[in-house]
Design a protein around this motif. Structure first.
Motif, PDB file in Angstrom:
ATOM      1  N   THR A  46      22.519  76.435  41.002  1.00  0.00           N
ATOM      2  CA  THR A  46      21.210  75.927  41.406  1.00  0.00           C
ATOM      3  C   THR A  46      20.287  75.835  40.194  1.00  0.00           C
ATOM      4  O   THR A  46      19.573  74.830  40.008  1.00  0.00           O
ATOM      5  N   GLN A  82      18.670  73.494  48.206  1.00  0.00           N
ATOM      6  CA  GLN A  82      19.740  74.217  48.900  1.00  0.00           C
ATOM      7  C   GLN A  82      19.358  74.519  50.351  1.00  0.00           C
ATOM      8  O   GLN A  82      20.170  74.375  51.248  1.00  0.00           O
ATOM      9  N   ASP A 161      21.696  70.118  46.068  1.00  0.00           N
ATOM     10  CA  ASP A 161      22.163  71.489  45.960  1.00  0.00           C
ATOM     11  C   ASP A 161      22.962  71.852  47.207  1.00  0.00           C
ATOM     12  O   ASP A 161      22.393  71.985  48.293  1.00  0.00           O
ATOM     13  N   GLU A 162      24.254  71.975  47.048  1.00  0.00           N
ATOM     14  CA  GLU A 162      25.183  72.288  48.144  1.00  0.00           C
ATOM     15  C   GLU A 162      24.983  71.393  49.368  1.00  0.00           C
ATOM     16  O   GLU A 162      24.764  71.884  50.474  1.00  0.00           O
TER      17      GLU A 162
END
Ligand SMILES: Nc1ncnc2c1ncn2[C@@H]1O[C@H](COP(=O)(O)OP(=O)(O)OP(=O)(O)O)[C@@H](O)[C@H]1O
Ligand SMILES: [Mg+2]
Length: 548
Positions: A46, A82, A161-162
């Motif tokens: 991140t 995220q 992010d993810e």
């Protein structure tokens, strides 16, 4: 759209205690490619993504987007954090509609905005849940909703992010396919992931070992050979022991494209102006408030309850010369001031802290803080004006306030509204300053207490200690109390009324009510501006400090 590449050289980020989060990381994502960042939890993915996006500065090293320093707010930029950070009270299609109006260039026709929303919904397989409230969506649906927000504009660089965590394997594969299609159209994409399958669908992979060391950089096909393992899962174990890769990245640095009419940043369409943004945010805040029944009920209900209590507290006729009760008249003025203050403060306190992550996320790209704060004011001030008017009307109708002309009531009303506005601004400031909503609740007594003590109503300013009277200058309640007292001519009433208590009370309050109400208004207006400016500065600081 000209695709642009992203390059990072020798990135280093250190936390307090000399712990490296990024340890000399260099990498490149060519224009229109998909780069996947993988690595163990806590390895720094991140952080690396934030640094590459330009939303978090590194301690050392450089990042370029198309040969230039990153400029997230210049447009053509998307960042999906995220956590899925979107307003939960609106239906998905409304959330996307507002996001599109906020992000799409000025002058985009309404049908194009609608088309962008429908396309984003369809792209992410969300058409079936478009009318659902975001709060009731499943985790994976909310994740896709959060991604949809950034896809509305077809950015030139997109950081996620993810994005696949919380998605089933088919939805994850479909999302990667969608990102690949976007990349083919010229968007350079960098994402982090914990899903092994994502690595194989990327153009290139950057693998981080704990401590932020880059241990692999290259095509996904070479990954297993590099670590000498049979599966991506095993590579996670091998990565911790692997040596860092060299800092030499292939290819020349991209030259910044010359600023001509047809290229670079001038190619980016202009975002909407501050006035339109204010109007849009005002509408969005109003809709969110209206859809959240509980907060709407509290907004309307709490002044009504407090006004009812005031009506019960005082006896009628205390202002009448024949039955004058000087102490009560002063208390009525104080409680009107405090009521107006309390309404404003409670309205403001929960506004920003409950959506700070959203503010930060939108601030990365389009949001302007001035229009944001003024939109909050524009929604809440009319409700406060109505509450203040109701307060005065009820007290007058029940004879808790004197019979007087419009001039007197205009002055009282003006004071009450300004007192509420200053308190609203103070509430917004406190709401911006606290770390989470629980703290905002704690702020309520902390902010109210000095406003009561140092208002000059209970201990008149001339009777305060030097320090106390110094502090009273900073209390909006003091200026509201004095302006209200001056508005109903308390000093004349006390001097000429039937009560023997009038003259001694006048002596102890000194020249408290001797000034015009206008002086109090100036103070209240000044505090309103000051608190709003401070709220702006606090928010700007919080948004700058970290992307998360
Ligand atoms: N602002 C910060 N303050 C303190 N520690 C931080 C900060 N930012 C990052 N860290 C630390 O840096 C390390 C890397 O964090 P990061 O969030 O980048 O990891 P990650 O690889 O994304 O992990 P995950 O896969 O769990 O999301 C962690 O140990 C984290 O605690
Ligand atoms: Mg992470």
């Amino acid at each position: 759209m000209t695709a642009i590449g992203i390059r990072a050289r020798n990135l280093r980020l250190r936390l307090a205690g000399d712990r490296d989060v990024l340890h000399d990381v260099s990498l490149a994502a060519p224009p229109g490619s998909v780069l996947v960042i993988a690595g163990a939890s806590g390895a720094g993915k991140t952080t690396l993504l934030e640094v590459l996006a330009g939303v978090r500065p590194p301690d050392e090293g450089t990042v370029t987007h198309g040969g230039r320093p990153p400029a997230p707010r210049a447009g053509g930029f998307g960042y999906v954090p995220q956590d899925d950070i979107v307003h939960r009270d609106l239906p998905l299609s409304r959330t996307l509609r507002y996001a599109a109006e906020l992000r799409l260039p000025a002058g985009t026709p309404a049908e194009d905005v609608g088309a962008a929303v429908r396309r984003a919904l369809a792209d992410l397989g969300l058409t079936g849940v478009a009318d659902q409230r975001v709060g009731v969506l499943s985790g994976g649906e909310r994740k896709r909703a959060s991604i949809a927000v950034e896809l509305l504009t077809r950015p030139r660089v997109l950081f996620l992010d993810e994005p696949t965590s919380g998605l089933d394997p088919a939805a994850g594969a479909a999302l990667l396919g969608l990102l690949r299609a976007l990349a083919n159209q010229g968007t350079t994409i960098i994402l982090t992931t914990h899903t092994p399958a994502d690595l194989l669908r990327a153009d290139s992979v950057a693998f981080l070992a704990p401590g932020g060391r880059l241990v692999y950089r290259g095509a996904p096909e070479g990954l297993l050979k590099h670590f000498g393992t049979d599966s991506v899962e095993e590579a996670y174990g091998a990565a911790a022991e692997a040596p860092s890769v060299s800092n030499e990245i292939e290819g020349p640095d991209e030259q910044p494209i010359a600023e001509t009419a047809s290229s670079s940043t001038s190619e980016l369409p202009k975002p909407i102006g501050p006035l339109r943004q204010w109007w849009l945010l005002t509408r969005r805040s109003a809709e969110i408030l209206a859809r959240n029944r509980l907060s709407a009920a509290v907004l309307v209900g709490s002044p009504i309850v407090i006004i009812a209590m005031f009506a019960m507290l005082f006896r009628p006729g205390v202002f009448d010369p024949g039955s004058l009760d000087p102490a009560s008249t002063a208390m009525i003025c104080f409680w009107i001031a405090f009521g107006a203050f309390f309404f404003g403060l409670t309205y403001g306190l929960l506004q920003i802290c409950t959506e700070l992550p959203i503010v930060r996320r939108e601030r990365l790209t389009v949001l302007r803080l001035g229009p944001y704060l003024l939109a909050k004011t524009a929604i809440l001030l009319p409700v406060l004006v109505a509450a203040d008017a109701l307060l005065l009307a009820v007290l007058r109708l029940l004879n808790r306030l004197p019979a007087a002309g419009w001039g007197v009531y205009g002055s009282l009303f003006g004071t009450a509204v300004l007192a509420s506005a200053a308190a609203l601004a103070l509430g917004l400031l406190a709401s911006a300053a606290v770390a989470e909503p629980g703290q905002a609740t704690l702020m309520l007594p902390l902010l109210c207490f000095p406003q009561v003590l140092f208002s000059g109503a209970f201990v008149p300013v001339p009777r305060m200690s030097g320090l106390g009277s110094g502090l009273s200058w900073a209390m909006t309640n003091r200026w509201a109390f004095e302006a209200l007292g001056s508005g109903v001519r308390l000093d004349e009433r006390w001097a000429h009324g039937a009560s023997p208590m009038g003259p001694p009370l006048l002596t102890s309050y000194g020249d408290t009510f001797a000034h015009s109400a206008g002086r109090g208004w100036l103070w209240l207006g000044g505090f309103t501006v000051l608190f709003l400016a401070a709220a702006w500065a606090v928010l700007a600081h919080k948004c700058r400090r970290a992307a998360r």
